[in-house]
Design a protein around this motif. Structure first.
Motif, short mmCIF file in Angstrom:
data_model
loop_
_atom_site.label_atom_id
_atom_site.label_comp_id
_atom_site.label_asym_id
_atom_site.label_seq_id
_atom_site.Cartn_x
_atom_site.Cartn_y
_atom_site.Cartn_z
N GLY A 84 -4.70 4.48 45.10
CA GLY A 84 -5.66 4.45 45.88
C GLY A 84 -6.91 3.60 45.41
O GLY A 84 -7.63 2.71 46.14
N GLY A 85 -6.91 3.61 44.04
CA GLY A 85 -7.98 2.92 43.43
C GLY A 85 -7.80 1.47 43.54
O GLY A 85 -8.49 0.49 43.26
N ARG A 86 -6.25 0.98 43.69
CA ARG A 86 -6.06 -0.34 43.83
C ARG A 86 -6.07 -0.78 45.09
O ARG A 86 -5.71 -1.90 45.46
N LEU A 87 -6.52 -0.18 46.09
CA LEU A 87 -6.72 -0.41 47.50
C LEU A 87 -7.88 -0.91 48.17
O LEU A 87 -8.10 -0.96 49.29
N HIS A 88 -8.84 -1.47 47.21
CA HIS A 88 -10.32 -1.79 47.69
C HIS A 88 -10.20 -2.85 48.42
O HIS A 88 -10.88 -2.96 49.37
N PRO A 89 -9.37 -3.89 48.46
CA PRO A 89 -9.29 -5.19 49.36
C PRO A 89 -9.15 -4.87 50.89
O PRO A 89 -9.39 -5.43 51.57
N LEU A 90 -8.35 -3.45 51.09
CA LEU A 90 -8.11 -3.19 52.38
C LEU A 90 -8.99 -2.21 53.12
O LEU A 90 -9.08 -1.97 54.30
N GLU A 91 -10.24 -1.83 52.45
CA GLU A 91 -11.03 -1.05 52.93
C GLU A 91 -11.83 -1.51 54.05
O GLU A 91 -12.29 -0.85 54.89
N GLY A 92 -12.00 -2.99 54.33
CA GLY A 92 -12.59 -3.74 55.33
C GLY A 92 -11.72 -3.79 56.58
O GLY A 92 -12.02 -4.24 57.50
N LEU A 105 0.28 5.28 52.08
CA LEU A 105 -0.79 5.57 53.13
C LEU A 105 -1.51 6.57 53.12
O LEU A 105 -2.73 6.31 53.86
N ALA A 106 -1.37 7.75 52.54
CA ALA A 106 -2.03 8.70 52.40
C ALA A 106 -3.65 8.45 51.78
O ALA A 106 -4.64 8.71 52.28
N GLU A 107 -3.39 7.57 50.56
CA GLU A 107 -4.44 7.25 49.90
C GLU A 107 -5.15 5.98 50.45
O GLU A 107 -6.46 6.08 50.74
N LEU A 108 -4.46 5.16 51.28
CA LEU A 108 -5.15 4.29 52.01
C LEU A 108 -6.08 4.66 53.21
O LEU A 108 -6.98 4.13 53.33
N ALA A 109 -5.67 5.87 53.92
CA ALA A 109 -6.41 6.46 54.75
C ALA A 109 -7.71 7.14 54.07
O ALA A 109 -8.55 7.03 55.03
N ILE A 110 -7.38 7.67 53.00
CA ILE A 110 -8.66 8.25 52.58
C ILE A 110 -9.75 7.44 52.17
O ILE A 110 -11.05 7.26 52.02
N ARG A 111 -9.16 5.80 51.62
CA ARG A 111 -10.40 4.89 51.20
C ARG A 111 -10.95 4.32 52.48
O ARG A 111 -12.15 3.79 52.46
N ALA A 138 -9.99 14.13 48.83
CA ALA A 138 -10.55 13.01 48.64
C ALA A 138 -11.62 13.40 47.50
O ALA A 138 -11.73 12.61 46.47
N GLU A 139 -12.35 14.72 47.55
CA GLU A 139 -13.10 15.11 46.46
C GLU A 139 -12.35 15.24 45.23
O GLU A 139 -12.89 14.98 44.10
N ASN A 140 -11.12 16.01 45.34
CA ASN A 140 -10.45 16.20 44.39
C ASN A 140 -10.03 14.85 43.46
O ASN A 140 -9.85 14.71 42.40
N ALA A 141 -9.65 13.77 44.41
CA ALA A 141 -9.03 12.61 43.86
C ALA A 141 -10.23 11.76 43.02
O ALA A 141 -10.21 11.23 42.12
#
Length: 605
Positions: A453-461, A495-501, A584-587
């Motif tokens: 999830g930490g490597r999915l920053h480019p997809l946040e937009g 996908l779960a981590e991307l949704a949280i991002r 998300a808070e735990n992550a």
């Protein structure tokens, strides 16, 4: 040809051996480039993904690797890995497989299929619709592979009654072409063979020669093309309907259950996905897609002629349809009157479905609310019903037997025996599900999912609706070449981590990814149903590619439409739920801890 086949087998064996040996060594750099625990978990996941995609080991055997590798690499202890192979989700799937075994045992599926075909009619377009409706209905409860294997023999019998044996027709055409070539070269007259004479549709004197006009030859050619196209349309519609139908229920296909299992692992507080809520979402989508697919296949292969729908049918087609109607009627009559066992199976099947739907339908309180919260799941419901099948008699019980002392003491056969269940239930699928759940547990416990999830920053937009379409396209293309079960196991944590991002409901991305795994229509190797239909010898790869391309496109668009309309109200997709917020808070806290550990290690260096 035999030598070529042996050479191919040897090359395949060598490739498997190379993959088995080289893959673990090639992935070693991953262990060194990531934090220790995350790197080891990613190493295991990539190794399993490689083995699944290449089938270097049987799929079920690869699914057992976490039991060995997770404890040895310090990712998870065995007492946390092994229970993942028998979660309640696995027992829900097992109950569906056992119910399917009972249905097959008493030929209830065949009676349903023939009855539907008798109702829809014998015109090619209607028969294709009947085949697709029946296959999709069976696939909702049976496995996609079993549904396809059951329906193809029925389809072949109907096709042979419509057009005769296609192989024989090809051989006769080839003989005719060869004899005509011989006639042109040697200027000799040919004598018809016995098979040609018997297959002739017109009684004529052998000595009499008739020259066919160019119009008649053109009509014969068009008729032959029509037969070939209808044959292809029939065969290709069955695996497609099986793949579409399997998405309508949680037990219809393995990816649906993997979604349920991984939701319970990642988001234990999530309770919005169950048998009833999934059916309310997926069943309308399945019906719309099935209707669109039927129209596309019927138009492409001549079942529906948009130009000449008013033209009168030839006598040959009328006679062929009459023969097909007789074949269906005869097959249905061969089943005889409905047996007591069939009635009992149908009754328990209906109870099975109704209890699963009504356990917790969300919009009204279900019957599970009568018990302690959290104690009753879909697995309890399914196993309760299928246990009854093992002792309920297959013959109508007689109350007089209890009072007749002279009556023979014969043992009555139950609706289903354990021996039959052992032979017909695909136990390897249960191990495959367990491997997916163990992999998800390893990702969660090791912190790998958080690292991804930490490597999915480019997809946040990326706007969420666009993300849904992109995810479905990518997964549908990936599953054309890999097992759909393996595909969803690999993609769901991402996908779960991307949704949280993206701060959207995780189901908004995880559900399209799950259903997209079933939308593999373009290649024979994409799914077992596609392979079964292709093995009949009447389909070519280009037939599946051109038909499946538009099917994939329709599936992506319809799924996007469903996710942005009625799915929003069923799964509350418009808000970021509290159960995802807790994760998300735990992550976030775990990411901070990982970064602190990494920085302290670097400072020591």
């Amino acid at each position: 040809m035999a030598a070529l086949g042996a050479l191919v087998k040897k090359a395949w064996s060598v490739r498997r051996f190379v993959v088995l040996l080289c893959a673990p060594l090639a992935l070693v750099p991953i262990l060194l480039s990531l934090p220790p625990k995350e790197g080891r978990c990613l190493y295991v996941i990539l190794l399993m993904a490689l083995y699944w995609c290449t089938e270097a080991l049987p799929l079920a055997v690869t699914a057992l690797l976490p039991i060995v590798l997770f404890p040895f690499l310090g990712i998870l202890p065995s007492n946390k890995v092994c229970p993942q192979y028998f979660l309640d989700t696995n027992f829900l799937f097992l109950s569906g497989l056992i119910m399917a075994s009972a249905i097959e045992e008493w030929n209830l599926h065949r009676r349903i299929a023939l009855r539907v075909l008798m109702l829809v009619g014998v015109q090619p377009a209607r028969l294709i619709l009947g085949m697709m409706l029946t296959t999709s209905f069976l696939s909702m409860w049976l496995s996609n592979t079993a549904s396809t294997a059951m329906m193809l023999p029925i389809a072949n019998a109907i096709l042979k009654s419509l057009f005769g044996d296609k192989d024989t027709s090809k051989d006769m055409n080839r003989e005719n072409e060869e004899s005509q070539a011989c006639l042109q070269q040697n200027k000799l007259y040919t004598v018809p063979t016995e098979m040609q004479f018997l297959a002739s549709t017109e009684d004529k004197d052998l000595a009499e020669e008739k020259e066919l006009s160019s119009d008649a030859l053109s009509d014969l050619k068009k008729e032959e093309e029509y037969k070939t196209n209808i044959w292809k349309g029939f065969l290709i519609s069955i695996p497609y309907a099986a793949s579409i139908g399997g998405t309508a229920t949680l037990t219809g296909t393995a990816p649906n259950l993997i979604l349920l299992g991984q939701l319970k692992s990642y988001f234990p507080e999530c309770d919005v996905v169950n048998f009833g809520s999934w059916f309310m979402f997926a069943f309308p989508l399945m019906l719309i897609f099935l209707l669109m697919g039927w129209l596309w296949i019927s138009i492409l292969y001549g079942g529906i002629n948009l130009r000449g729908w008013k033209t009168k049918k030839s006598n040959i087609r009328v006679d062929a349809e009459a023969r097909a109607k007789e074949v269906i009627k005869e097959d249905y009559q061969k089943l005889g009157p409905t047996k007591f066992a069939e009635q009992a199976i149908f009754f328990f099947f209906c109870v099975f479905a109704i209890m699963l739907f009504s356990r917790d339908p969300k919009f009204i309180p279900g019957w599970a609310s009568l018990f302690a919260p959290g104690f009753i799941s879909d697995a309890v419901t399914g196993i309760t019903i299928v246990i009854i099948l093992f002792f309920f008699p297959s013959q109508k019980p007689s109350f007089r037997w209890w009072f007749d002392l002279k009556a023979p003491n014969t043992e009555t056969q139950p609706l289903l025996t354990w021996r039959k269940a052992q032979e017909t239930v695909p136990w390897n699928i249960i191990l495959l599900l367990g491997g997916g759940f163990a992999m998800a547990k390893g990702c969660e416990e090791s912190g790998l999912s958080v690292w991804i999830g930490g490597r999915l920053h480019p997809l946040e937009g990326v706007p969420p609706p666009v993300a849904v379409i992109l995810i479905t396209v990518v997964i549908a293309l990936f599953t054309e070449f890999a097992s759909n079960t393996a595909t969803i196991i690999i993609f769901l944590p991402v996908l779960a981590e991307l949704a949280i991002r993206l701060k959207v409901n995780p189901l908004y991305l995880m559900i399209p990814g799950t259903i997209g795994c079933s939308y593999a229509f373009m290649l024979p190797v994409s799914t077992p149903p596609n392979s079964i239909a292709f093995s009949s010898g009447h389909l070519m790869v280009k037939d599946m590619a051109r038909t499946g391309l538009l099917m994939n496109l329709m599936g992506v668009l319809l799924l996007s439409l469903a996710m942005n309309t009625w799915a929003k109200s069923i799964f509350q997709l418009g808000t970021f739920p509290a159960w995802a917020n807790i994760h998300a808070e735990n992550a976030t806290s775990l990411v901070t801890a990982v970064e602190n550990v990494t920085l302290s290690a670097l400072n020591k260096i």
